[in-house]
Design a protein around this motif. Structure first.
Motif: not given
Length: 294
Positions: A38-55, A57-65
């Motif tokens: 859970t600490a990693l997921r919290t750190a990811a959100a706090a660090g701005g690590c997420d899908v930051l633009a639309p468009g 594929s679902a697989a690419a978004e899953a890879a980002v996360r």
């Protein structure tokens, strides 16, 4: 991307070779301890690590996360290249004194992180290899030159640094000019601004399925085919964007210089009854598995 004459095929990595990232230009090093769960997921959100633009594929978004879920895990030279995707203890890079503790650090190198991200996203180990082999994977469905910047990129695209067939570093694009990467020894998986200078080579987009044998993807925009393997011959068809094409054979003909590349190899496209310079076909300068034209 591709192809100077020097891009002629080379066996870049034998089985089991560590897929290492070279030491990159210095940046402030993180001193944070590795996180988990859970600490990693919290750190990811706090660090701005997420899908930051639309468009994407679902697989690419899953890879980002999936990559973002590892934010804070150690960079470890050779890490992530075990029998299954996931963090592993690393090795000492003989060229980098900062890697002396990598055998004690469970983590990823750059390509180990990319491998893990897309394995989690697709359920298959589709990018098991070096940064160079990932950048030239048969799973690539689109390719973008360094001069195109981040404009055409989507989250999940892979950014590469290095020479024509010697990509030494790879990272996952988030959107908004940001990327997540396992950068170098002494740091942790981090979010960074995309570095478009230096030896930035461009980016590739990963699809879920490999191309059928003899089928390749073009790259670039408004790319013309020709009646003969020469740019001075009559034009036949124009590819407005990346297009899957069947290649019948290839031959050495006119030397072409375009988009920063030089190559004298041309491919014959039987479905179009036309020729295209190999510069605009994804893969090495001389395509693997394609026969020489009689």
């Amino acid at each position: 991307m591709h192809h100077t004459l020097a891009r002629a095929r080379r066996t870049f990595a034998a089985a089991g070779l560590v897929a290492a990232c070279a030491v990159l230009p210095s940046a402030p090093l993180s001193s944070a301890a590795p996180s988990s769960g859970t600490a990693l997921r919290t750190a990811a959100a706090a660090g701005g690590c997420d899908v930051l633009a639309p468009g994407a594929s679902a697989a690419a978004e899953a890879a980002v996360r999936a990559a973002c879920s590892q934010l804070g895990v150690w960079y470890s030279w050779g890490g992530g290249h075990g029998p299954q995707p996931g963090a592993t203890y690393g090795q000492v890079d003989p060229t980098d004194p900062a890697s002396n503790h990598d055998p004690e650090r469970r983590g990823f190198d750059c390509s180990g992180l990319v491998r893990y991200a897309y394995a989690q996203a697709t359920g298959e180990d589709i990018l098991n290899g070096t940064a160079n082999s990932q950048y030239h994977s048969s799973r690539v469905t689109a390719r973008f030159g360094a001069g195109q910047g981040t404009g055409p990129l989507l989250p999940g695209d892979l950014l590469g640094w290095g020479g024509a067939n010697s990509i030494h570093h790879i990272a996952v694009y988030l959107g908004a000019g940001k990327m997540v990467e396992a950068r170098q020894s002494g740091t942790h998986v981090m979010v960074s601004d995309v570095r478009l200078g230096g030896d930035y080579n461009g980016a590739v987009r990963i699809g879920g399925s490999p191309a059928p044998s003899g089928t390749f993807s073009t790259w670039g925009t408004d790319v013309w085919t020709h009646v003969e393997p020469s740019t001075t011959s009559a034009r036949v068809s124009k590819f407005a964007g990346p297009t899957r094409v069947k290649v019948g054979c290839q031959k050495h003909a006119q030397l072409v210089e375009a988009d920063g590349y030089r190559n004298d190899a041309w491919s014959y496209l039987p479905d179009y009854q036309a020729w295209i310079t190999n510069i605009y076909i994804q893969g090495p300068a001389w395509l693997d598995g394609v026969p020489t034209c009689a």
